[in-house]
Scaffold this motif. Structure first.
Motif: not given
Length: 407
Positions: A176-190, A192-194, A196-203
Protein backbone atom coordinates in the motif's frame (compact mmCIF):
# COMPACT_ATOMS: atom_id res chain seq x y z
CA UNK A 1 -6.17 -87.34 -1.39
CA UNK A 2 -8.74 -84.64 -1.69
CA UNK A 3 -12.33 -85.80 -1.46
CA UNK A 4 -14.85 -84.91 -4.09
CA UNK A 5 -17.61 -82.34 -3.36
CA UNK A 6 -21.19 -83.56 -3.01
CA UNK A 7 -22.39 -81.89 -6.21
CA UNK A 8 -19.74 -83.63 -8.21
CA UNK A 9 -20.75 -86.91 -6.75
CA UNK A 10 -24.42 -86.41 -7.40
CA UNK A 11 -23.84 -85.16 -10.91
CA UNK A 12 -25.72 -81.91 -10.41
CA UNK A 13 -24.78 -78.94 -12.48
CA UNK A 14 -22.58 -76.24 -10.98
CA UNK A 15 -24.65 -73.54 -9.34
CA UNK A 16 -27.84 -75.61 -8.94
CA UNK A 17 -29.25 -76.16 -5.44
CA UNK A 18 -28.91 -79.43 -3.72
CA UNK A 19 -31.19 -81.01 -1.12
CA UNK A 20 -29.13 -83.77 0.38
CA UNK A 21 -27.78 -83.17 3.85
CA UNK A 22 -28.20 -80.49 6.43
CA UNK A 23 -27.61 -76.78 5.83
CA UNK A 24 -24.14 -75.42 6.20
CA UNK A 25 -23.41 -74.61 9.81
CA UNK A 26 -26.72 -76.06 11.06
CA UNK A 27 -27.12 -78.67 13.78
CA UNK A 28 -29.00 -80.92 11.44
CA UNK A 29 -32.41 -79.32 11.38
CA UNK A 30 -34.07 -80.64 8.23
CA UNK A 31 -36.06 -77.43 7.76
CA UNK A 32 -33.04 -75.24 7.16
CA UNK A 33 -31.28 -76.96 4.31
CA UNK A 34 -29.95 -75.56 1.07
CA UNK A 35 -32.79 -77.21 -0.68
CA UNK A 36 -35.26 -74.86 0.94
CA UNK A 37 -33.20 -71.59 0.61
CA UNK A 38 -30.85 -71.68 -2.40
CA UNK A 39 -27.60 -69.71 -2.24
CA UNK A 40 -27.50 -66.49 -4.29
CA UNK A 41 -24.22 -64.95 -5.33
CA UNK A 42 -23.89 -61.14 -5.13
CA UNK A 43 -25.32 -59.57 -8.24
CA UNK A 44 -27.21 -62.72 -9.23
CA UNK A 45 -30.39 -60.73 -9.66
CA UNK A 46 -28.76 -57.97 -11.72
CA UNK A 47 -28.67 -55.48 -8.91
CA UNK A 48 -25.06 -54.35 -9.44
CA UNK A 49 -24.02 -54.63 -13.05
CA UNK A 50 -27.17 -54.46 -15.01
CA UNK A 51 -29.54 -57.35 -15.40
CA UNK A 52 -29.92 -61.08 -15.38
CA UNK A 53 -26.90 -61.85 -17.55
CA UNK A 54 -24.67 -61.64 -14.57
CA UNK A 55 -26.78 -64.26 -12.73
CA UNK A 56 -26.60 -66.43 -15.77
CA UNK A 57 -22.88 -65.99 -15.90
CA UNK A 58 -22.50 -67.01 -12.25
CA UNK A 59 -24.18 -70.32 -12.67
CA UNK A 60 -25.33 -72.40 -15.55
CA UNK A 61 -23.99 -73.90 -18.68
CA UNK A 62 -23.99 -70.72 -20.79
CA UNK A 63 -22.13 -68.48 -18.35
CA UNK A 64 -19.22 -67.63 -20.67
CA UNK A 65 -21.44 -66.79 -23.63
CA UNK A 66 -23.68 -64.56 -21.47
CA UNK A 67 -20.67 -62.63 -20.25
CA UNK A 68 -19.50 -61.96 -23.80
CA UNK A 69 -22.97 -60.68 -24.86
CA UNK A 70 -23.38 -58.18 -21.95
CA UNK A 71 -23.94 -54.58 -23.13
CA UNK A 72 -22.40 -51.48 -21.48
CA UNK A 73 -24.52 -49.63 -18.94
CA UNK A 74 -26.69 -46.83 -20.30
CA UNK A 75 -28.59 -44.40 -18.06
CA UNK A 76 -32.28 -44.20 -18.86
CA UNK A 77 -33.06 -41.14 -20.93
CA UNK A 78 -36.25 -39.33 -20.18
CA UNK A 79 -37.63 -36.18 -21.86
CA UNK A 80 -37.00 -32.75 -20.31
CA UNK A 81 -40.39 -32.32 -18.72
CA UNK A 82 -40.05 -29.20 -16.55
CA UNK A 83 -38.05 -25.93 -17.05
CA UNK A 84 -34.95 -25.73 -14.96
CA UNK A 85 -35.44 -23.49 -11.88
CA UNK A 86 -32.28 -22.13 -10.22
CA UNK A 87 -31.96 -22.76 -6.49
CA UNK A 88 -32.89 -20.00 -4.06
CA UNK A 89 -30.42 -18.42 -1.68
CA UNK A 90 -31.83 -19.27 1.73
CA UNK A 91 -30.26 -16.17 3.35
CA UNK A 92 -30.89 -13.38 0.84
CA UNK A 93 -33.89 -14.98 -0.89
CA UNK A 94 -32.13 -14.19 -4.15
CA UNK A 95 -31.42 -16.42 -7.11
CA UNK A 96 -27.88 -17.65 -7.48
CA UNK A 97 -26.00 -18.67 -10.57
CA UNK A 98 -26.62 -22.46 -10.69
CA UNK A 99 -24.24 -25.20 -11.74
CA UNK A 100 -24.64 -26.33 -15.34
CA UNK A 101 -27.17 -29.20 -15.36
CA UNK A 102 -25.96 -32.70 -16.25
CA UNK A 103 -27.83 -35.70 -17.57
CA UNK A 104 -28.39 -37.23 -14.15
CA UNK A 105 -29.52 -33.92 -12.60
CA UNK A 106 -31.94 -33.30 -15.46
CA UNK A 107 -33.48 -36.75 -14.96
CA UNK A 108 -33.75 -36.26 -11.21
CA UNK A 109 -35.18 -32.74 -11.59
CA UNK A 110 -37.74 -33.84 -14.13
CA UNK A 111 -38.82 -36.59 -11.76
CA UNK A 112 -39.12 -34.36 -8.69
CA UNK A 113 -38.24 -30.62 -9.03
CA UNK A 114 -39.55 -29.77 -5.58
CA UNK A 115 -37.34 -32.39 -3.95
CA UNK A 116 -34.26 -30.86 -5.64
CA UNK A 117 -35.06 -27.39 -4.32
CA UNK A 118 -35.73 -28.79 -0.86
CA UNK A 119 -32.46 -30.68 -0.78
CA UNK A 120 -30.41 -27.63 -1.85
CA UNK A 121 -31.15 -25.58 1.27
CA UNK A 122 -29.51 -27.99 3.74
CA UNK A 123 -26.39 -28.11 1.59
CA UNK A 124 -26.01 -24.31 1.76
CA UNK A 125 -26.62 -24.40 5.50
CA UNK A 126 -24.08 -27.19 5.95
CA UNK A 127 -21.52 -25.21 3.93
CA UNK A 128 -22.06 -22.26 6.26
CA UNK A 129 -21.87 -24.42 9.38
CA UNK A 130 -18.68 -26.07 8.14
CA UNK A 131 -16.80 -22.80 8.51
CA UNK A 132 -14.90 -22.89 11.82
CA UNK A 133 -15.18 -20.04 14.30
CA UNK A 134 -18.05 -17.88 15.46
CA UNK A 135 -20.63 -15.87 13.55
CA UNK A 136 -18.15 -13.14 12.61
CA UNK A 137 -15.75 -15.68 11.12
CA UNK A 138 -18.53 -17.32 9.13
CA UNK A 139 -19.68 -13.95 7.76
CA UNK A 140 -16.13 -13.04 6.79
CA UNK A 141 -15.64 -16.38 5.06
CA UNK A 142 -18.97 -16.06 3.27
CA UNK A 143 -18.16 -12.53 2.17
CA UNK A 144 -14.82 -13.73 0.80
CA UNK A 145 -16.56 -16.50 -1.12
CA UNK A 146 -19.27 -14.48 -2.79
CA UNK A 147 -21.02 -11.26 -1.78
CA UNK A 148 -21.98 -9.64 1.47
CA UNK A 149 -24.40 -12.25 2.78
CA UNK A 150 -22.24 -15.24 2.08
CA UNK A 151 -23.83 -16.75 -0.99
CA UNK A 152 -21.74 -19.70 -2.10
CA UNK A 153 -19.54 -19.14 -5.14
CA UNK A 154 -20.57 -20.98 -8.23
CA UNK A 155 -18.81 -24.25 -8.93
CA UNK A 156 -17.61 -23.05 -12.31
CA UNK A 157 -16.17 -19.81 -10.88
CA UNK A 158 -12.45 -20.05 -10.28
CA UNK A 159 -10.19 -17.67 -8.32
CA UNK A 160 -8.98 -16.27 -11.64
CA UNK A 161 -12.50 -15.38 -12.75
CA UNK A 162 -13.30 -13.98 -9.31
CA UNK A 163 -10.28 -11.72 -9.40
CA UNK A 164 -11.18 -10.58 -12.91
CA UNK A 165 -14.67 -9.59 -11.78
CA UNK A 166 -13.31 -6.91 -9.43
CA UNK A 167 -12.52 -8.78 -6.17
CA UNK A 168 -8.94 -8.22 -5.11
CA UNK A 169 -6.90 -9.59 -2.29
CA UNK A 170 -6.11 -7.03 0.43
CA UNK A 171 -2.77 -5.33 0.03
CA UNK A 172 -0.09 -5.51 2.65
CA UNK A 173 1.09 -2.37 4.36
CA UNK A 174 4.33 -2.28 2.37
CA UNK A 175 2.50 -2.69 -0.95
CA UNK A 176 0.00 0.00 0.00
CA UNK A 177 2.85 2.40 0.79
CA UNK A 178 4.53 1.62 -2.52
CA UNK A 179 1.35 2.28 -4.46
CA UNK A 180 0.75 5.53 -2.57
CA UNK A 181 4.33 6.62 -3.33
CA UNK A 182 3.87 5.74 -6.99
CA UNK A 183 0.70 7.83 -7.16
CA UNK A 184 2.43 10.84 -5.60
CA UNK A 185 3.30 13.39 -8.34
CA UNK A 186 6.94 14.04 -9.10
CA UNK A 187 8.61 17.47 -8.69
CA UNK A 188 8.51 17.96 -12.46
CA UNK A 189 4.75 17.42 -12.50
CA UNK A 190 4.30 19.86 -9.62
CA UNK A 191 6.44 22.46 -11.39
CA UNK A 192 4.49 22.09 -14.63
CA UNK A 193 1.24 22.48 -12.72
CA UNK A 194 2.52 25.65 -11.04
CA UNK A 195 3.61 27.12 -14.37
CA UNK A 196 0.25 26.25 -15.91
CA UNK A 197 -1.59 27.92 -13.05
CA UNK A 198 0.54 31.06 -13.47
CA UNK A 199 -0.26 31.18 -17.19
CA UNK A 200 -3.97 30.68 -16.56
CA UNK A 201 -4.01 33.38 -13.88
CA UNK A 202 -2.12 35.78 -16.15
CA UNK A 203 -4.51 35.11 -19.00
CA UNK A 204 -7.53 35.73 -16.78
CA UNK A 205 -6.03 38.99 -15.49
CA UNK A 206 -5.27 40.18 -19.03
CA UNK A 207 -8.79 39.36 -20.12
CA UNK A 208 -10.19 41.33 -17.20
CA UNK A 209 -7.92 44.26 -18.01
CA UNK A 210 -8.97 44.30 -21.66
CA UNK A 211 -12.61 44.13 -20.63
CA UNK A 212 -12.06 47.05 -18.26
CA UNK A 213 -10.29 49.16 -20.88
CA UNK A 214 -12.57 48.53 -23.81
CA UNK A 215 -15.92 48.39 -22.06
CA UNK A 216 -16.03 49.62 -18.51
CA UNK A 217 -13.97 52.80 -19.08
CA UNK A 218 -16.36 53.80 -21.86
CA UNK A 219 -19.39 53.17 -19.70
CA UNK A 220 -18.02 55.24 -16.84
CA UNK A 221 -16.70 58.06 -19.10
CA UNK A 222 -20.00 58.38 -20.94
CA UNK A 223 -21.80 58.69 -17.63
CA UNK A 224 -19.40 61.38 -16.37
CA UNK A 225 -19.44 63.32 -19.65
CA UNK A 226 -23.22 63.21 -19.78
CA UNK A 227 -23.45 64.48 -16.23
CA UNK A 228 -21.08 67.37 -17.00
CA UNK A 229 -23.00 68.36 -20.15
CA UNK A 230 -26.29 68.39 -18.26
CA UNK A 231 -24.73 70.57 -15.56
CA UNK A 232 -23.47 73.08 -18.12
CA UNK A 233 -26.84 73.34 -19.81
CA UNK A 234 -28.58 73.79 -16.46
CA UNK A 235 -26.17 76.59 -15.48
CA UNK A 236 -26.70 78.34 -18.80
CA UNK A 237 -30.45 78.04 -18.51
CA UNK A 238 -30.43 79.47 -14.98
CA UNK A 239 -28.38 82.53 -16.03
CA UNK A 240 -25.23 81.66 -14.14
CA UNK A 241 -22.24 83.18 -15.92
CA UNK A 242 -18.89 81.42 -15.80
CA UNK A 243 -15.84 83.58 -15.06
CA UNK A 244 -13.49 84.62 -17.83
CA UNK A 245 -10.76 82.33 -16.51
CA UNK A 246 -11.52 78.60 -16.07
CA UNK A 247 -9.83 76.34 -13.59
CA UNK A 248 -8.26 73.03 -14.77
CA UNK A 249 -10.93 70.43 -15.24
CA UNK A 250 -13.77 72.92 -15.35
CA UNK A 251 -16.20 72.55 -18.25
CA UNK A 252 -17.08 75.66 -20.21
CA UNK A 253 -18.41 74.60 -23.67
CA UNK A 254 -19.90 71.75 -25.73
CA UNK A 255 -18.39 70.27 -28.90
CA UNK A 256 -20.78 69.06 -31.63
CA UNK A 257 -19.69 66.94 -34.62
CA UNK A 258 -22.99 66.22 -36.39
CA UNK A 259 -21.55 63.78 -38.95
CA UNK A 260 -20.19 61.56 -36.17
CA UNK A 261 -23.13 62.15 -33.80
CA UNK A 262 -20.76 63.46 -31.12
CA UNK A 263 -21.80 65.83 -28.31
CA UNK A 264 -19.13 66.10 -25.61
CA UNK A 265 -18.18 68.71 -22.97
CA UNK A 266 -15.02 70.79 -23.36
CA UNK A 267 -13.01 71.31 -20.17
CA UNK A 268 -9.96 73.36 -19.34
CA UNK A 269 -6.64 71.50 -19.62
CA UNK A 270 -5.57 68.18 -21.15
CA UNK A 271 -4.98 66.20 -17.96
CA UNK A 272 -5.88 62.54 -18.30
CA UNK A 273 -7.11 62.18 -14.76
CA UNK A 274 -9.10 65.42 -14.56
CA UNK A 275 -10.38 65.73 -18.12
CA UNK A 276 -9.67 63.14 -20.80
CA UNK A 277 -10.30 59.96 -18.76
CA UNK A 278 -13.70 61.37 -17.79
CA UNK A 279 -14.82 61.28 -21.41
CA UNK A 280 -14.44 65.01 -22.02
CA UNK A 281 -12.39 66.95 -24.58
CA UNK A 282 -9.52 69.07 -23.21
CA UNK A 283 -8.46 72.55 -24.23
CA UNK A 284 -4.73 73.23 -24.61
CA UNK A 285 -4.40 76.14 -22.17
CA UNK A 286 -1.18 75.61 -20.23
CA UNK A 287 2.45 76.62 -20.79
CA UNK A 288 3.92 76.47 -24.27
CA UNK A 289 0.87 74.61 -25.56
CA UNK A 290 -1.58 77.34 -24.62
CA UNK A 291 -4.00 78.13 -27.48
CA UNK A 292 -6.64 80.79 -28.08
CA UNK A 293 -10.29 80.62 -27.03
CA UNK A 294 -13.06 80.42 -29.64
CA UNK A 295 -14.14 84.04 -29.11
CA UNK A 296 -10.64 85.40 -29.82
CA UNK A 297 -10.35 87.60 -32.91
CA UNK A 298 -7.46 85.50 -34.21
CA UNK A 299 -5.82 82.30 -33.10
CA UNK A 300 -5.98 78.52 -33.05
CA UNK A 301 -8.40 76.76 -30.68
CA UNK A 302 -6.65 73.48 -29.90
CA UNK A 303 -8.50 70.41 -28.47
CA UNK A 304 -7.39 66.88 -27.46
CA UNK A 305 -9.45 63.74 -26.90
CA UNK A 306 -9.19 59.94 -26.63
CA UNK A 307 -9.60 57.87 -29.76
CA UNK A 308 -10.09 54.60 -27.88
CA UNK A 309 -11.40 53.87 -24.37
CA UNK A 310 -12.61 56.44 -21.83
CA UNK A 311 -15.54 57.54 -23.94
CA UNK A 312 -13.42 57.69 -27.16
CA UNK A 313 -14.99 60.98 -28.47
CA UNK A 314 -12.42 61.32 -31.30
CA UNK A 315 -12.45 57.71 -32.49
CA UNK A 316 -13.81 58.43 -35.97
CA UNK A 317 -12.52 61.94 -36.72
CA UNK A 318 -10.43 60.40 -39.49
CA UNK A 319 -13.73 60.02 -41.40
CA UNK A 320 -14.29 63.76 -41.61
CA UNK A 321 -14.00 65.34 -45.05
CA UNK A 322 -13.67 68.91 -46.23
CA UNK A 323 -16.75 70.98 -45.46
CA UNK A 324 -18.04 68.85 -42.57
CA UNK A 325 -19.30 71.02 -39.69
CA UNK A 326 -17.60 71.25 -36.28
CA UNK A 327 -19.59 73.40 -33.81
CA UNK A 328 -18.48 74.79 -30.44
CA UNK A 329 -21.36 75.84 -28.17
CA UNK A 330 -20.69 78.26 -25.29
CA UNK A 331 -22.95 80.09 -22.86
CA UNK A 332 -23.52 83.00 -25.25
CA UNK A 333 -22.68 81.87 -28.79
CA UNK A 334 -22.29 79.12 -31.38
CA UNK A 335 -18.99 78.96 -33.25
CA UNK A 336 -19.26 77.02 -36.52
CA UNK A 337 -16.12 75.64 -38.23
CA UNK A 338 -15.75 73.77 -41.51
CA UNK A 339 -13.26 70.93 -41.76
CA UNK A 340 -10.35 72.10 -43.95
CA UNK A 341 -7.56 69.49 -43.91
CA UNK A 342 -6.20 66.42 -42.12
CA UNK A 343 -2.73 65.18 -41.18
CA UNK A 344 -3.02 61.35 -40.83
CA UNK A 345 0.25 60.72 -38.97
CA UNK A 346 2.70 62.92 -37.10
CA UNK A 347 5.01 62.66 -34.12
CA UNK A 348 3.65 63.35 -30.64
CA UNK A 349 6.38 65.96 -30.24
CA UNK A 350 5.18 67.97 -33.26
CA UNK A 351 3.65 70.84 -31.31
CA UNK A 352 3.71 73.11 -34.36
CA UNK A 353 0.26 71.81 -35.28
CA UNK A 354 -1.05 74.14 -32.52
CA UNK A 355 0.58 77.29 -33.89
CA UNK A 356 -1.69 80.25 -34.73
CA UNK A 357 -1.02 79.41 -38.37
CA UNK A 358 -0.19 75.67 -38.33
CA UNK A 359 2.16 74.38 -41.05
CA UNK A 360 0.83 71.63 -43.33
CA UNK A 361 -2.72 72.83 -42.59
CA UNK A 362 -3.16 74.72 -45.86
CA UNK A 363 -3.88 78.03 -44.12
CA UNK A 364 -2.15 81.01 -45.78
CA UNK A 365 -2.28 83.54 -42.90
CA UNK A 366 -3.73 84.33 -39.49
CA UNK A 367 -7.34 83.46 -38.86
CA UNK A 368 -9.76 81.76 -36.49
CA UNK A 369 -8.95 78.08 -36.61
CA UNK A 370 -9.67 74.88 -34.66
CA UNK A 371 -7.32 71.90 -34.23
CA UNK A 372 -8.43 68.38 -33.11
CA UNK A 373 -5.64 66.00 -31.95
CA UNK A 374 -5.83 62.32 -31.03
CA UNK A 375 -3.75 59.11 -31.03
CA UNK A 376 -3.15 56.86 -34.02
CA UNK A 377 -3.21 53.97 -34.92
CA UNK A 378 -6.16 52.83 -32.86
CA UNK A 379 -5.43 51.33 -29.45
CA UNK A 380 -1.92 52.82 -29.50
CA UNK A 381 -0.36 56.20 -28.71
CA UNK A 382 2.67 55.98 -30.98
CA UNK A 383 1.61 58.77 -33.35
CA UNK A 384 -0.89 61.62 -33.58
CA UNK A 385 -3.77 62.33 -35.97
CA UNK A 386 -4.54 65.99 -36.68
CA UNK A 387 -7.72 67.57 -38.09
CA UNK A 388 -7.97 71.33 -38.85
CA UNK A 389 -11.00 73.51 -39.37
CA UNK A 390 -11.73 77.16 -40.16
CA UNK A 391 -14.43 79.26 -38.54
CA UNK A 392 -17.22 80.22 -40.94
CA UNK A 393 -19.93 81.52 -38.55
CA UNK A 394 -20.28 83.07 -35.09
CA UNK A 395 -23.92 82.94 -34.04
CA UNK A 396 -25.42 84.32 -30.78
CA UNK A 397 -27.61 81.88 -28.87
CA UNK A 398 -30.43 84.39 -29.00
CA UNK A 399 -30.72 83.74 -32.76
CA UNK A 400 -31.17 80.01 -32.26
CA UNK A 401 -29.12 77.07 -33.36
CA UNK A 402 -27.01 77.21 -36.51
CA UNK A 403 -28.07 75.27 -39.58
CA UNK A 404 -25.40 72.61 -38.93
CA UNK A 405 -27.19 71.55 -35.73
CA UNK A 406 -30.72 71.83 -37.13
CA UNK A 407 -30.28 69.54 -40.14
Amino acid sequence: MTALRPERESGAAYGEPFTDGPAYGDAGDPGTSYGQQPYEAPGARGEWYGGEDYGAASGGAGAYEATQQRQPYEAPQEPYAEPYVPPVDDETVALRVPDPPTGDSISALSASPSASLASDAPSAASATEATPGGRAARRKAAKGRHGRHGAARSAHETPETASGSGAQAPLSRVEARRQAKARKPSPAVLASRAVGEVFITTGVLMLLFVTYQLWWTNVRAHAQAGSEASKLQDDWASGKRAPGEFSPGQGFALLHIPKLDVVVPIAEGVSNKKVLDKGMVGHYAEGALKTAMPDAKSGNFGLAGHRNTHGEPFRYINRLTQGDAIVVETQDKYFVYKMASILPVTSPSNVSVLNPVPPDSGFAGPGRYITLTTCTPEFTSKYRLIVWGKMVEERPRSKGKPDALVQ
